[in-house]
Structures are given as structure tokens and as C-alpha cells.
Enzyme design. Structure first.
Site, PDB file in Angstrom:
ATOM      1  N   ARG A 111     -15.199  55.531  31.680  1.00 44.53           N
ATOM      2  CA  ARG A 111     -14.795  56.948  31.730  1.00 44.53           C
ATOM      3  C   ARG A 111     -15.024  57.661  32.959  1.00 44.53           C
ATOM      4  O   ARG A 111     -13.951  58.259  33.686  1.00 44.53           O
ATOM      5  CB  ARG A 111     -15.607  58.092  30.565  1.00 44.53           C
ATOM      6  CG  ARG A 111     -15.009  59.199  30.669  1.00 44.53           C
ATOM      7  CD  ARG A 111     -13.810  59.163  29.900  1.00 44.53           C
ATOM      8  NE  ARG A 111     -12.813  60.212  29.823  1.00 44.53           N
ATOM      9  CZ  ARG A 111     -11.891  60.697  30.789  1.00 44.53           C
ATOM     10  NH1 ARG A 111     -11.908  59.974  31.811  1.00 44.53           N
ATOM     11  NH2 ARG A 111     -11.245  61.643  30.911  1.00 44.53           N
TER      12      ARG A 111
ATOM     13  N   HIS B 170     -34.449  40.674  16.486  1.00 44.73           N
ATOM     14  CA  HIS B 170     -34.440  42.390  16.160  1.00 44.73           C
ATOM     15  C   HIS B 170     -33.501  42.460  14.773  1.00 44.73           C
ATOM     16  O   HIS B 170     -32.148  42.748  14.815  1.00 44.73           O
ATOM     17  CB  HIS B 170     -33.753  43.181  17.114  1.00 44.73           C
ATOM     18  CG  HIS B 170     -34.060  43.014  18.418  1.00 44.73           C
ATOM     19  ND1 HIS B 170     -35.329  43.239  18.993  1.00 44.73           N
ATOM     20  CD2 HIS B 170     -33.626  42.155  19.396  1.00 44.73           C
ATOM     21  CE1 HIS B 170     -35.336  42.860  20.190  1.00 44.73           C
ATOM     22  NE2 HIS B 170     -34.235  42.220  20.457  1.00 44.73           N
TER      23      HIS B 170
ATOM     24  N   CYS C 243     -11.796  59.078  35.372  1.00 48.94           N
ATOM     25  CA  CYS C 243     -11.665  60.399  35.935  1.00 48.94           C
ATOM     26  C   CYS C 243     -11.506  60.123  37.436  1.00 48.94           C
ATOM     27  O   CYS C 243     -10.551  60.968  37.963  1.00 48.94           O
ATOM     28  CB  CYS C 243     -13.095  60.931  35.889  1.00 48.94           C
ATOM     29  SG  CYS C 243     -13.071  62.264  34.575  1.00 48.94           S
TER      30      CYS C 243
ATOM     31  N   CYS D 228     -14.262  70.291  37.933  1.00 51.30           N
ATOM     32  CA  CYS D 228     -13.708  70.232  36.627  1.00 51.30           C
ATOM     33  C   CYS D 228     -14.942  70.709  35.971  1.00 51.30           C
ATOM     34  O   CYS D 228     -14.788  71.621  35.044  1.00 51.30           O
ATOM     35  CB  CYS D 228     -13.000  69.133  36.295  1.00 51.30           C
ATOM     36  SG  CYS D 228     -11.507  68.689  37.180  1.00 51.30           S
ATOM     37  N   HIS D 229     -15.744  69.918  35.905  1.00 49.20           N
ATOM     38  CA  HIS D 229     -16.685  70.020  34.923  1.00 49.20           C
ATOM     39  C   HIS D 229     -17.944  70.811  34.973  1.00 49.20           C
ATOM     40  O   HIS D 229     -18.928  71.205  34.119  1.00 49.20           O
ATOM     41  CB  HIS D 229     -17.319  68.467  34.564  1.00 49.20           C
ATOM     42  CG  HIS D 229     -16.409  67.522  34.149  1.00 49.20           C
ATOM     43  ND1 HIS D 229     -15.616  67.738  33.040  1.00 49.20           N
ATOM     44  CD2 HIS D 229     -15.824  66.303  34.750  1.00 49.20           C
ATOM     45  CE1 HIS D 229     -14.598  66.704  32.747  1.00 49.20           C
ATOM     46  NE2 HIS D 229     -14.887  66.040  34.062  1.00 49.20           N
TER      47      HIS D 229
END
Lengths: 139, 109, 282
Positions: free
Chosen positions: C239, C102, C243, C201-202
Site C-alpha cells: 500500500r 503452532h 501511494c 493527504c493523510h
């Protein structure tokens, strides 16, 4: 450059009055750093602008900039850090406007001080408070 | 030589004589403060970029002394006056004695 | 959300020190190197409780926001440079680099926006990391890269950058449908000592402060993301792990089935937002 006790006291005193910060623990280091830069000369105000965020989202990377039209050099100090020194910028003959932007570390909410040595040999300073947040999640 | 050090610079390709131009510089560096301890409680030795200079055709633009309070991957933005065509030279000095250099040409019309 | 749940979450949030002070410039427009990004858009139809989806960028303060608007200011681009070095580095028994097959990463334009997706020949849900490691082990005869470690995140940043500005468009039906359901279930399941789900929370409380942190919608359209907190690129799974630690739960395995399913579901909650990688976050 002769540094006497009275000169140091005057610098420390004037700084303490304007910044209203109890920086007793590192006062001597701050005084030392300032005295080393100014040789104990009086420090005025005006003719220098220090720009900082009012609140930093993270103390690891706090963007700041400082500008002083007639500066030949500028020191940056963070009075609440384990060591107050941040950087010393010397402007050479080909520097344009006497400004620089950088990113600094601040351990906690504190005063950031910029002192410029002007081309005529005098000194001037600007002081900004930066609130450093300690996050719930950011940790 | 510290690991993974990579300088980046941003300089306009051309300018008019006497113009003031903006230069941005950044070098990837861990900027270890010397204040941290490892998991065994031993102090991690200080390892920072302690000086950065920018010159143009042999004349100085800025000469910066850095302390550990400068963030990881030190970033500096500043201005320069370019009197003629030539080359900017950027130099970063590491605590471990390494010196990193980068040059960039500019055409003045 | 039931009344009881509201009260319960409210009290947890109070204990954690929530307030409603906001530091973010929520109306700012994100333009990166002259290219406008979609940071607010109507929520995809599968989302029942949210009308508008918002990039995590809209929750950051203006100084953090501006770091992402110029590629020189964006510290994540350092890792793209390092990723490009790795792209060109010959490795493995077959003496090949990514670049051997590539030549230009731009052939992967658009790939980020459809990941994760079903891989027919592997008969599995694939994240970008699987593409990278499959190439390494099968085409290069090289060791796979560790999921969530710097070399992998740098390569993923190179590939993701090719799709910057394109809207996320993750497929949720067909072969992946059952996995998407698992991911959704995980998103709404309370875990850990704080007994909280992603949604608490989100979804229920984005836009308010959890102590000094401004809660986002937990969108992953900007990943890998450069975080000011750790001054490096962070993978999606890393991540998620962070959390889970924050809510005092035992994290699932990075690269494991739970996080793969959760990545699919969370990515689909961002369908319509621009891919921003490498973004800059707190």
C-alpha cells in the site's frame, strides 16, 4: 417464440424512453438479450425491486439485489458494459422469496436493468442508475 | 481446473419444516472476462464460472447463468424453503469444463 | 503547517480535483460478527496535529463498510481460508508445516497489535513477515515467502485475525526509538514529482475528496486489507508503494529499511484503534 422487428422496436423504444440513456452502441446487443428473454412480449413495471448503491466506490464490486415476489426467472443487464449481460436467475420449486443478491462489475456510470418473468408469463422491470467513481488514488 | 478455486457456503444447521432460510455462497475464482489484454497485447482468454446451481434433496432451488460482468469471487445470496431434513448440493461450472461441488446437511425439526 | 504550505497544498489539491463532498457514513459503528471495533479514539500523545484517530473503515461508503461486518460477506476471508491451507501444508527439508509447531494460530492472539517490534536476537526491527520467514527458513527448512505476495499476505491474515478487535499497541521507545524517528521523518518528507508527503493527504486533508477518493488518515490497523480495486489482500508495504506511485515518486523497496521504519511510525499513529485485519477497503 417468434421475434419480429416490431416487437423488438417496441421493447427497445420503451426501454429507451424510461431509461433516457444513449445506449446506441450496444442497443442491438441489449435488445437481443431482452428479446431472447421475453420473446418480444411487452414489459410492464412494478412488482420488482432492484436495489443498487447510488454511487459505487469501485466498479469492480458493486453489490446489488433484486426481488420480485412472483418471478420464475430474472435477468440482470448492465447497459454501459462492453457486453450488457450480467446474470440470469431461474427460481426452482424450493426457492423461497424470489430474491437474490450478488456483486457485479460496472465499467462506468450506467443503468442497471432487471427484468422478471412472472409465473403468469408476463414481464416486468426495474431500472437503476449507478454512478461509478474513478478515484484519484484508487486509480 | 483454474487455480485457487475454493467454494464457501453458509447454511443454517437447522430449521423448522417449511421455513424460509437464507443461503449465502461464494467461490474464489478470478472471473477473467476475456476482454483484457496481457502486456504483449494478446487477449487473455475468457475463464469464468458460467453456471451455478443449488438443489435440495434433488429438487432445484436456484439455477443461475453467470456472465463476465459478475465480480471476481462470485457471490450469491438467496432463499430456500426446506420441507424436510436433507442435503443442499451446490454446483459451480467453470468455462474450462471443471465442476466444483459442495454439500451441506440441514436438520429440520 | 505554514500559511505558504496551506496555499501550496491547496493548489495541488485543486489541480487534483479535491472537493468536500463525502459519501461515507462517518458515524457508523463497526461491529464484526458481533464484536465491536474501536474505529475512533483519542490520538496517541506523540501525534501533535491530530486529536482523534479514525480507522479507514469510517471513510468508506456504507456498501463497502457492510462488507466487513460479516465474515461471509468479507472477501478477505477467502484468503484466510487459503492461508489456513498453507498453515497446514508441510514444506521444506524438515518436513514441517506451521501447524507442526503452532497447532492453532490462536496462540498468536495479540501479536498483530504490537508489530512491528524490536527483535533482540536478530538485533533488528521485525514485521510479521519476518516472523513467518524466520520460521520457514530456520524451523521448516523451506524457502522464504515473497513479501507482499499472496501466500505471505494470506498467512499474515490468519495470524492477524487472531488479534481482531484488540487495540493496536506498538512500542515506540527503547531500541526502536531511532527507527521510529526515521519513520516519522519519512512521513513528513515531500517526495516525487507532485512533491507531496504522506502527511499532506493523510494528516492535513483527511476527510475530503481527492477526485472521487475519500482521503483517510492512512491508518494500517486493518492490514492486510482486501481492496475492491484489485480484489485481493494488500500488505502494508504494498500500500505504501501504491501511494508513492500515486504521487509520482520512486517507491522504496517492499521489505526495505525505509518501509520498515515507516510501518513502525504509521502503526504507532493507530495505537488505540482495533486491529481489523482482514479489513475491506476501496
Amino acid at each position: 417464440m417468434k421475434i419480429d422487428r416490431r416487437g423488438l422496436l417496441a421493447v427497445g423504444g420503451s426501454l429507451a424512453c424510461t431509461t433516457l440513456v444513449p445506449f446506441k452502441a450496444i442497443a442491438s446487443e441489449t435488445d437481443e438479450a431482452i428479446a431472447k428473454f421475453t420473446g418480444g412480449a411487452n414489459i410492464g413495471t412494478g412488482g420488482i425491486t432492484l436495489t443498487t448503491p447510488e454511487i459505487a466506490e469501485n466498479g469492480n464490486t458493486v453489490p446489488i439485489s433484486v426481488e420480485s415476489g412472483k418471478a420464475s426467472s430474472i435477468i440482470l443487464l448492465a447497459l454501459g458494459n462492453p457486453n450488457p449481460n450480467v446474470a440470469t436467475i431461474n427460481f426452482g420449486p424450493l426457492s423461497g422469496s424470489r430474491m437474490t443478491s450478488t456483486r457485479i462489475r460496472l465499467r462506468k456510470t450506467q443503468e442497471v436493468v432487471a427484468i422478471a418473468k412472472l409465473e403468469d408469463g408476463s414481464f416486468t422491470k426495474d431500472v437503476k442508475t449507478v454512478k461509478v467513481t474513478i478515484g484519484g488514488c484508487g486509480g | 481446473m483454474a487455480k485457487g478455486v475454493k467454494p464457501r457456503i453458509k447454511v443454517p444447521k437447522q430449521a423448522s419444516a417449511g421455513d424460509m432460510i437464507t443461503i449465502k455462497t461464494l467461490i474464489s475464482h478470478k472471473m477473467e472476462t476475456g476482454l483484457r489484454k496481457d502486456s504483449d497485447g494478446n487477449k487473455i482468454p475468457r475463464s469464468i464460472i458460467n453456471r451455478f446451481t443449488c438443489d435440495f434433496n434433488g429438487e432445484n432451488v436456484v439455477d443461475v447463468g453467470l456472465d463476465p460482468a459478475i465480480s471476481v469471487n462470485p457471490y450469491f445470496q438467496f432463499n430456500a424453503i426446506v420441507p424436510e431434513s436433507g442435503e443442499f448440493k451446490f454446483t459451480w461450472y467453470d468455462d474450462d469444463g471443471s465442476v466444483y461441488e459442495k454439500a451441506k446437511k440441514i436438520t429440520v425439526t | 503547517m505554514s500559511f505558504f504550505n496551506k496555499i501550496f497544498v491547496g493548489s495541488v489539491l485543486l489541480i487534483l480535483g479535491f472537493s468536500t463532498v463525502s459519501l461515507a457514513d462517518e458515524s457508523a459503528k463497526l461491529v464484526v460478527e458481533g464484536q465491536p471495533m474501536i474505529t475512533r479514539v483519542k490520538a496517541p500523545s506523540h501525534m501533535e496535529n491530530v486529536d482523534e484517530i479514525r480507522s479507514g473503515w469510517t471513510f468508506r461508503i456504507k456498501e463497502t463498510q457492510s462488507l466487513q461486518m460479516d465474515d461471509f460477506e468479507n472477501p478477505g476471508m477467502i484468503f484466510v481460508d487459503k492461508g489456513l491451507d498453507l498453515w497446514n501444508k508441510v514444506e521444506g527439508s524438515k518436513n514441517k508445516a506451521c501447524a507442526s509447531c503452532h497447532d492453532d494460530a490462536s496462540e498468536f492472539k495479540g501479536l498483530r497489535t504490537v508489530m512491528p517490534r524490536w527483535n533482540e536476537s536478530a538485533n533488528a526491527l521485525w514485521s510479521l513477515e519476518d516472523h513467518v520467514n524466520n520460521c520457514r527458513t530456520e524451523q521448516m527448512g523451506a524457502e522464504p515467502l515473497k513479501w507482499g505476495a499472496a501466500p505471505m499476505d494470506s498467512l499474515i491474515a490468519v495470524i492477524s485475525l487472531q488479534s481482531r478487535g484488540m487495540p493496536m499497541n506498538v512500542k515506540i521507545d527503547g531500541a526502536v526509538a531511532p527507527l521510529w524517528e526515521i519513520g516519522k521523518e519519512l512521513f513528513y518528507t515531500r517526495v516525487g514529482q507532485l512533491d507531496m508527503a504522506c502527511s499532506n493527504c493523510h494528516e492535513d486533508n483527511y476527510g475530503i475528496m481527492i477526485r472521487a477518493d475519500h482521503l483517510s488518515q492512512g491508518q494500517i490497523n486493518g492490514f492486510p486489507a482486501y481492496r475492491l480495486k484489485n480484489a485481493k489482500l494488500n500488505s502494508i508495504h504494498a500500500r505504501f508503494k501504491g501511494c508513492m506511485k500515486n504521487i509520482r515518486a520512486t517507491p522504496y523497496k517492499v521489505g526495505g529499511d525505509e518501509f520498515r521504519a515507516l510501518e513502525l511510525y504509521v502503526a504507532s499513529r493507530g495505537n488505540g484503534l482495533s486491529s481489523e485485519a482482514p479489513s475491506v477497503r476501496n
